[in-house]
Motif scaffolding. Structure first.
Motif, PDB file in Angstrom:
ATOM      1  N   LYS A 102       1.093  -1.579  -0.500  1.00  0.00           N
ATOM      2  CA  LYS A 102       0.061   0.260  -0.124  1.00  0.00           C
ATOM      3  C   LYS A 102       0.523   1.148  -0.180  1.00  0.00           C
ATOM      4  O   LYS A 102       0.328   2.293   0.424  1.00  0.00           O
ATOM      5  CB  LYS A 102      -1.134   0.051   1.108  1.00  0.00           C
ATOM      6  CG  LYS A 102      -1.444  -1.278   1.046  1.00  0.00           C
ATOM      7  CD  LYS A 102      -2.986  -1.272   2.780  1.00  0.00           C
ATOM      8  CE  LYS A 102      -3.730  -2.480   2.327  1.00  0.00           C
ATOM      9  NZ  LYS A 102      -4.679  -2.406   3.252  1.00  0.00           N
ATOM     10  N   THR A 103       1.971   0.798   0.454  1.00  0.00           N
ATOM     11  CA  THR A 103       2.950   1.874  -0.014  1.00  0.00           C
ATOM     12  C   THR A 103       3.146   3.293  -1.774  1.00  0.00           C
ATOM     13  O   THR A 103       2.666   2.825  -2.810  1.00  0.00           O
ATOM     14  CB  THR A 103       4.512   1.875  -0.078  1.00  0.00           C
ATOM     15  OG1 THR A 103       4.440   0.777   1.611  1.00  0.00           O
ATOM     16  CG2 THR A 103       5.769   2.863   0.167  1.00  0.00           C
ATOM     17  N   LEU A 104       2.810   4.678  -1.207  1.00  0.00           N
ATOM     18  CA  LEU A 104       2.766   5.701  -2.336  1.00  0.00           C
ATOM     19  C   LEU A 104       3.989   5.177  -2.803  1.00  0.00           C
ATOM     20  O   LEU A 104       5.324   6.066  -2.163  1.00  0.00           O
ATOM     21  CB  LEU A 104       2.029   6.548  -1.571  1.00  0.00           C
ATOM     22  CG  LEU A 104       0.733   6.541  -1.711  1.00  0.00           C
ATOM     23  CD1 LEU A 104       0.017   7.502  -1.315  1.00  0.00           C
ATOM     24  CD2 LEU A 104       0.206   6.235  -2.989  1.00  0.00           C
ATOM     25  N   LEU A 105       4.663   5.287  -3.819  1.00  0.00           N
ATOM     26  CA  LEU A 105       6.007   5.764  -4.284  1.00  0.00           C
ATOM     27  C   LEU A 105       5.728   7.060  -5.250  1.00  0.00           C
ATOM     28  O   LEU A 105       4.887   7.536  -5.931  1.00  0.00           O
ATOM     29  CB  LEU A 105       6.199   4.249  -5.728  1.00  0.00           C
ATOM     30  CG  LEU A 105       6.253   2.977  -5.501  1.00  0.00           C
ATOM     31  CD1 LEU A 105       6.200   2.052  -6.698  1.00  0.00           C
ATOM     32  CD2 LEU A 105       7.646   3.078  -4.374  1.00  0.00           C
ATOM     33  N   PRO A 106       6.696   7.291  -6.048  1.00  0.00           N
ATOM     34  CA  PRO A 106       6.958   8.787  -6.425  1.00  0.00           C
ATOM     35  C   PRO A 106       6.910   8.934  -7.805  1.00  0.00           C
ATOM     36  O   PRO A 106       7.020   7.682  -8.193  1.00  0.00           O
ATOM     37  CB  PRO A 106       7.941   9.481  -5.831  1.00  0.00           C
ATOM     38  CG  PRO A 106       8.999   8.449  -5.323  1.00  0.00           C
ATOM     39  CD  PRO A 106       8.376   7.082  -5.100  1.00  0.00           C
ATOM     40  N   GLY A 107       5.406   9.451  -8.032  1.00  0.00           N
ATOM     41  CA  GLY A 107       5.027   9.066  -9.731  1.00  0.00           C
ATOM     42  C   GLY A 107       6.138   9.772 -10.964  1.00  0.00           C
ATOM     43  O   GLY A 107       5.943   8.951 -12.077  1.00  0.00           O
ATOM     44  N   TRP A 108       6.825  10.754 -10.782  1.00  0.00           N
ATOM     45  CA  TRP A 108       7.171  11.903 -11.540  1.00  0.00           C
ATOM     46  C   TRP A 108       8.774  10.657 -12.304  1.00  0.00           C
ATOM     47  O   TRP A 108       8.625  10.798 -13.207  1.00  0.00           O
ATOM     48  CB  TRP A 108       7.645  13.334 -11.297  1.00  0.00           C
ATOM     49  CG  TRP A 108       9.112  12.946 -10.598  1.00  0.00           C
ATOM     50  CD1 TRP A 108       8.904  13.229  -9.160  1.00  0.00           C
ATOM     51  CD2 TRP A 108      10.469  12.772 -10.213  1.00  0.00           C
ATOM     52  NE1 TRP A 108       9.659  13.210  -8.225  1.00  0.00           N
ATOM     53  CE2 TRP A 108      11.329  12.536  -9.207  1.00  0.00           C
ATOM     54  CE3 TRP A 108      11.022  12.540 -11.433  1.00  0.00           C
ATOM     55  CZ2 TRP A 108      12.880  12.763  -9.332  1.00  0.00           C
ATOM     56  CZ3 TRP A 108      12.746  12.603 -11.399  1.00  0.00           C
ATOM     57  CH2 TRP A 108      13.287  12.758  -9.828  1.00  0.00           C
ATOM     58  N   PRO A 109       9.585  10.075 -11.315  1.00  0.00           N
ATOM     59  CA  PRO A 109      10.279   8.689 -11.918  1.00  0.00           C
ATOM     60  C   PRO A 109       9.412   7.795 -12.995  1.00  0.00           C
ATOM     61  O   PRO A 109       9.747   7.632 -13.421  1.00  0.00           O
ATOM     62  CB  PRO A 109      11.156   7.824 -10.824  1.00  0.00           C
ATOM     63  CG  PRO A 109      10.806   8.986  -9.821  1.00  0.00           C
ATOM     64  CD  PRO A 109       9.598   9.811  -9.831  1.00  0.00           C
ATOM     65  N   LEU A 110       8.693   7.077 -12.573  1.00  0.00           N
ATOM     66  CA  LEU A 110       7.800   6.451 -13.337  1.00  0.00           C
ATOM     67  C   LEU A 110       7.577   6.883 -14.699  1.00  0.00           C
ATOM     68  O   LEU A 110       7.519   6.410 -15.182  1.00  0.00           O
ATOM     69  CB  LEU A 110       7.275   5.248 -12.812  1.00  0.00           C
ATOM     70  CG  LEU A 110       6.118   4.420 -13.239  1.00  0.00           C
ATOM     71  CD1 LEU A 110       7.381   3.264 -13.490  1.00  0.00           C
ATOM     72  CD2 LEU A 110       5.060   3.767 -11.990  1.00  0.00           C
TER      73      LEU A 110
END
Length: 172
Positions: free
Chosen positions: A9-17
């Protein structure tokens, strides 16, 4: 007490993806343009002949020989259009979940024929497929992409009872 021990459920930073998705879109567009109809489909026919000569699966080599090469212009155009559509979708972040799943399946299809081609590196297939899987399941088009605008609009329409919006919402 840790409620999410696996980090699911951890949110990852979206801009690298998102940047990776954009680069992958450019990669697909480049691959499509190398096989464009105005270039006589480039190196595609020669590569299919290598797949036939070095089959990973006999049934797939037979399909390539008897169906694909027999109708090469049709399959060459299909290859060009699919790879171009995948590239544009990933580049723009539009219908990214659908593009990720479709791209994953497209690469698996290519791997079926290309796995035994001499000089082909077998690790290329996980490297080609897994990012597409990640783009699909992370909703990578919702950052720096058209899906960022589409998803809320589709959600509003789905809540208002529009069944089509609920279906399309799964693609963004």
């Amino acid at each position: 007490m840790v409620a999410d021990a696996l980090g699911l459920k951890t949110l990852l930073p979206g801009w690298p993806l998102a940047l990776f998705r954009i680069a992958y879109g450019v990669l697909f567009i480049d691959m499509a343009l190398q096989k464009a109809p105005w270039n006589n489909y480039g190196w595609l026919e020669g590569f299919i002949q290598k797949e036939i000569a070095n089959p990973a699966f006999g049934w797939y080599a037979a399909f390539l020989q008897n169906v694909v090469l027999s109708h090469f212009s049709l399959f060459g155009l299909q290859t060009f259009l699919i790879e171009l559509a995948l590239g544009v979708a990933l580049l723009c972040g539009a219908l990214t979940r659908l593009a990720g799943i479709a791209g994953f399946l497209w690469q698996v299809n290519i791997a079926l024929g290309a796995f035994n081609v001499p000089g082909a590196w077998y690790w290329i297939w996980p490297l080609q497929t897994l990012p597409l899987f990640c783009f699909a399941f992370a909703g990578a088009g919702r950052v720096l992409g058209v899906d960022h605008v589409l998803e809320p609009a589709l959600r509003r329409r789905a809540v208002a009872g529009r069944a089509w919006a609920r279906v399309v919402q799964y693609a963004v």
